[in-house]
Design a protein around this motif. Structure first.
Motif, PDB file in Angstrom:
ATOM      1  N   ASP A   8      12.992  62.475   5.440  1.00 54.02           N
ATOM      2  CA  ASP A   8      12.798  63.368   6.581  1.00 54.02           C
ATOM      3  C   ASP A   8      13.140  64.802   6.206  1.00 54.02           C
ATOM      4  O   ASP A   8      14.108  65.056   5.504  1.00 54.02           O
ATOM      5  CB  ASP A   8      13.669  62.935   7.763  1.00 54.02           C
ATOM      6  N   PRO A   9      12.360  65.762   6.727  1.00 51.44           N
ATOM      7  CA  PRO A   9      12.633  67.168   6.403  1.00 51.44           C
ATOM      8  C   PRO A   9      13.823  67.699   7.201  1.00 51.44           C
ATOM      9  O   PRO A   9      14.216  67.128   8.225  1.00 51.44           O
ATOM     10  CB  PRO A   9      11.353  67.881   6.823  1.00 51.44           C
ATOM     11  N   GLU A  10      14.355  68.809   6.740  1.00 53.06           N
ATOM     12  CA  GLU A  10      15.398  69.517   7.469  1.00 53.06           C
ATOM     13  C   GLU A  10      14.803  69.991   8.797  1.00 53.06           C
ATOM     14  O   GLU A  10      13.669  70.473   8.836  1.00 53.06           O
ATOM     15  CB  GLU A  10      15.877  70.707   6.650  1.00 53.06           C
ATOM     16  N   THR A  11      15.552  69.848   9.878  1.00 54.21           N
ATOM     17  CA  THR A  11      15.075  70.294  11.179  1.00 54.21           C
ATOM     18  C   THR A  11      16.179  71.028  11.934  1.00 54.21           C
ATOM     19  O   THR A  11      17.359  70.820  11.703  1.00 54.21           O
ATOM     20  CB  THR A  11      14.613  69.118  12.069  1.00 54.21           C
ATOM     21  N   CYS A  12      15.732  71.879  12.851  1.00 53.53           N
ATOM     22  CA  CYS A  12      16.592  72.470  13.868  1.00 53.53           C
ATOM     23  C   CYS A  12      16.307  71.652  15.117  1.00 53.53           C
ATOM     24  O   CYS A  12      15.152  71.317  15.381  1.00 53.53           O
ATOM     25  CB  CYS A  12      16.233  73.931  14.106  1.00 53.53           C
ATOM     26  N   ARG A  13      17.351  71.337  15.891  1.00 51.25           N
ATOM     27  CA  ARG A  13      17.120  70.494  17.054  1.00 51.25           C
ATOM     28  C   ARG A  13      18.056  70.834  18.198  1.00 51.25           C
ATOM     29  O   ARG A  13      19.156  71.299  17.980  1.00 51.25           O
ATOM     30  CB  ARG A  13      17.206  69.020  16.696  1.00 51.25           C
ATOM     31  N   PHE A  14      17.550  70.563  19.386  1.00 54.33           N
ATOM     32  CA  PHE A  14      18.363  70.750  20.583  1.00 54.33           C
ATOM     33  C   PHE A  14      17.868  69.829  21.682  1.00 54.33           C
ATOM     34  O   PHE A  14      16.749  69.319  21.636  1.00 54.33           O
ATOM     35  CB  PHE A  14      18.359  72.209  21.054  1.00 54.33           C
ATOM     36  N   LYS A  15      18.740  69.612  22.668  1.00 51.71           N
ATOM     37  CA  LYS A  15      18.400  68.781  23.818  1.00 51.71           C
ATOM     38  C   LYS A  15      18.459  69.619  25.085  1.00 51.71           C
ATOM     39  O   LYS A  15      19.156  70.631  25.141  1.00 51.71           O
ATOM     40  CB  LYS A  15      19.365  67.609  23.929  1.00 51.71           C
ATOM     41  N   PHE A  16      17.725  69.171  26.087  1.00 52.23           N
ATOM     42  CA  PHE A  16      17.719  69.835  27.379  1.00 52.23           C
ATOM     43  C   PHE A  16      17.606  68.797  28.482  1.00 52.23           C
ATOM     44  O   PHE A  16      17.195  67.665  28.253  1.00 52.23           O
ATOM     45  CB  PHE A  16      16.555  70.842  27.479  1.00 52.23           C
ATOM     46  N   ASP A  17      17.969  69.193  29.683  1.00 52.20           N
ATOM     47  CA  ASP A  17      17.683  68.406  30.880  1.00 52.20           C
ATOM     48  C   ASP A  17      17.812  69.297  32.103  1.00 52.20           C
ATOM     49  O   ASP A  17      18.336  70.402  32.016  1.00 52.20           O
ATOM     50  CB  ASP A  17      18.563  67.147  30.994  1.00 52.20           C
ATOM     51  N   GLY A  18      17.280  68.803  33.215  1.00 50.43           N
ATOM     52  CA  GLY A  18      17.435  69.526  34.460  1.00 50.43           C
ATOM     53  C   GLY A  18      16.180  69.900  35.209  1.00 50.43           C
ATOM     54  O   GLY A  18      16.223  69.959  36.441  1.00 50.43           O
ATOM     55  N   PRO A  19      15.034  70.178  34.547  1.00 51.42           N
ATOM     56  CA  PRO A  19      13.858  70.511  35.348  1.00 51.42           C
ATOM     57  C   PRO A  19      13.490  69.345  36.271  1.00 51.42           C
ATOM     58  O   PRO A  19      13.401  68.198  35.835  1.00 51.42           O
ATOM     59  CB  PRO A  19      12.760  70.753  34.311  1.00 51.42           C
ATOM     60  N   GLU A  20      13.326  69.660  37.550  1.00 50.00           N
ATOM     61  CA  GLU A  20      13.036  68.647  38.561  1.00 50.00           C
ATOM     62  C   GLU A  20      11.615  68.832  39.079  1.00 50.00           C
ATOM     63  O   GLU A  20      11.162  69.958  39.293  1.00 50.00           O
ATOM     64  CB  GLU A  20      14.029  68.770  39.712  1.00 50.00           C
ATOM     65  N   GLN A  21      10.937  67.707  39.287  1.00 53.70           N
ATOM     66  CA  GLN A  21       9.572  67.749  39.798  1.00 53.70           C
ATOM     67  C   GLN A  21       9.583  68.212  41.250  1.00 53.70           C
ATOM     68  O   GLN A  21      10.353  67.705  42.072  1.00 53.70           O
ATOM     69  CB  GLN A  21       8.922  66.371  39.686  1.00 53.70           C
ATOM     70  N   ALA A  22       8.722  69.174  41.559  1.00 57.10           N
ATOM     71  CA  ALA A  22       8.620  69.689  42.924  1.00 57.10           C
ATOM     72  C   ALA A  22       8.262  68.548  43.872  1.00 57.10           C
ATOM     73  O   ALA A  22       7.344  67.771  43.605  1.00 57.10           O
ATOM     74  CB  ALA A  22       7.564  70.795  42.993  1.00 57.10           C
ATOM     75  N   GLY A  23       9.026  68.422  44.955  1.00 60.63           N
ATOM     76  CA  GLY A  23       8.747  67.416  45.966  1.00 60.63           C
ATOM     77  C   GLY A  23       9.204  66.014  45.628  1.00 60.63           C
ATOM     78  O   GLY A  23       8.844  65.064  46.319  1.00 60.63           O
ATOM     79  N   SER A  24       9.982  65.840  44.574  1.00 60.78           N
ATOM     80  CA  SER A  24      10.483  64.503  44.224  1.00 60.78           C
ATOM     81  C   SER A  24      11.877  64.640  43.618  1.00 60.78           C
ATOM     82  O   SER A  24      12.416  65.736  43.515  1.00 60.78           O
ATOM     83  CB  SER A  24       9.542  63.810  43.234  1.00 60.78           C
ATOM     84  N   ASP A  25      12.407  63.513  43.198  1.00 62.28           N
ATOM     85  CA  ASP A  25      13.712  63.537  42.532  1.00 62.28           C
ATOM     86  C   ASP A  25      13.580  63.208  41.045  1.00 62.28           C
ATOM     87  O   ASP A  25      14.552  62.874  40.390  1.00 62.28           O
ATOM     88  CB  ASP A  25      14.680  62.572  43.217  1.00 62.28           C
ATOM     89  N   ARG A  26      12.375  63.332  40.488  1.00 61.61           N
ATOM     90  CA  ARG A  26      12.169  63.064  39.060  1.00 61.61           C
ATOM     91  C   ARG A  26      12.729  64.231  38.239  1.00 61.61           C
ATOM     92  O   ARG A  26      12.439  65.388  38.520  1.00 61.61           O
ATOM     93  CB  ARG A  26      10.695  62.873  38.745  1.00 61.61           C
ATOM     94  N   ILE A  27      13.508  63.885  37.217  1.00 59.94           N
ATOM     95  CA  ILE A  27      14.140  64.870  36.342  1.00 59.94           C
ATOM     96  C   ILE A  27      13.569  64.718  34.933  1.00 59.94           C
ATOM     97  O   ILE A  27      13.405  63.617  34.429  1.00 59.94           O
ATOM     98  CB  ILE A  27      15.669  64.672  36.283  1.00 59.94           C
ATOM     99  N   MET A  28      13.311  65.852  34.285  1.00 57.49           N
ATOM    100  CA  MET A  28      12.820  65.872  32.909  1.00 57.49           C
ATOM    101  C   MET A  28      13.965  66.243  31.966  1.00 57.49           C
ATOM    102  O   MET A  28      14.795  67.085  32.291  1.00 57.49           O
ATOM    103  CB  MET A  28      11.693  66.893  32.759  1.00 57.49           C
ATOM    104  N   GLY A  29      13.980  65.605  30.820  1.00 61.40           N
ATOM    105  CA  GLY A  29      14.921  65.940  29.758  1.00 61.40           C
ATOM    106  C   GLY A  29      14.229  65.736  28.430  1.00 61.40           C
ATOM    107  O   GLY A  29      13.114  65.210  28.377  1.00 61.40           O
TER     108      GLY A  29
END
Length: 171
Positions: A76-97
């Motif tokens: 595997d190659p060298e990578t830069c990486r990060f994680k995120f979470d929190g964007p919520e779908q408008a009109g629902s309780d679905r969360i993206m991460g």
């Protein structure tokens, strides 16, 4: 006496390995949990096989962790990486991460894993994604991600995910 020698050897080896470490590089990475960043994010899901996932996911304060540089042993190659979470779908309780990995010193994505309420999708390669290090974000333009559960389901992403500006060299 033998135990003392073994202890000294172990202590010396530990000190040597600690001196060679440093920073966020290497196999072992000090990765922090995503925390509020004060940055806005908006990303749109289109053409999802599960139509309930379609829509705009946004937040005024996306959770981000620190960008780390990982240089694994093996192919595997060298990578830069990060994680995120929190964007919520408008009109629902679905969360993206997600977990985003890119090649240092380039605009090229290595892979992205995006989860919506536990359903994970993956993109390998650069099609539809540009790492914009100068503007501290990863831009998706009609990027197609495929389910990691083997169903063949897909989603298409358009929008930007910010990243923290204090990153290792090349990230």
């Amino acid at each position: 006496m033998r135990n003392v020698k073994l202890a000294l050897v172990a202590l010396s080896l530990t000190a040597l390995l600690a001196a060679c470490g440093g920073g966020d590089e290497g196999v072992v990475v000090e990765e922090k949990d995503p925390s509020p960043s004060g940055q806005e994010a908006s990303i749109t899901v289109l053409a999802a096989d599960d139509a309930d996932l379609n829509g705009i996911y946004s937040t005024d304060d996306i959770n981000l962790n620190n960008v780390t540089k990982v240089n694994p042993i093996g192919g595997d190659p060298e990578t830069c990486r990060f994680k995120f979470d929190g964007p919520e779908q408008a009109g629902s309780d679905r969360i993206m991460g997600g977990d985003i990995r890119y090649i240092p010193g380039t605009e090229n994505l290595h892979s992205a894993f995006i989860a919506i309420n536990g359903v994970e999708f993956e993109l390998q390669g650069t099609t539809g994604v540009r790492v914009d290090r100068a503007n501290d974000e990863v831009d998706f333009t009609a990027a197609v991600l495929t389910s990691t559960q083997g169903s063949g389901d897909e989603i298409t992403l358009t929008g930007s995910i910010p990243m923290r500006p204090d990153r290792p060299e090349g990230c």
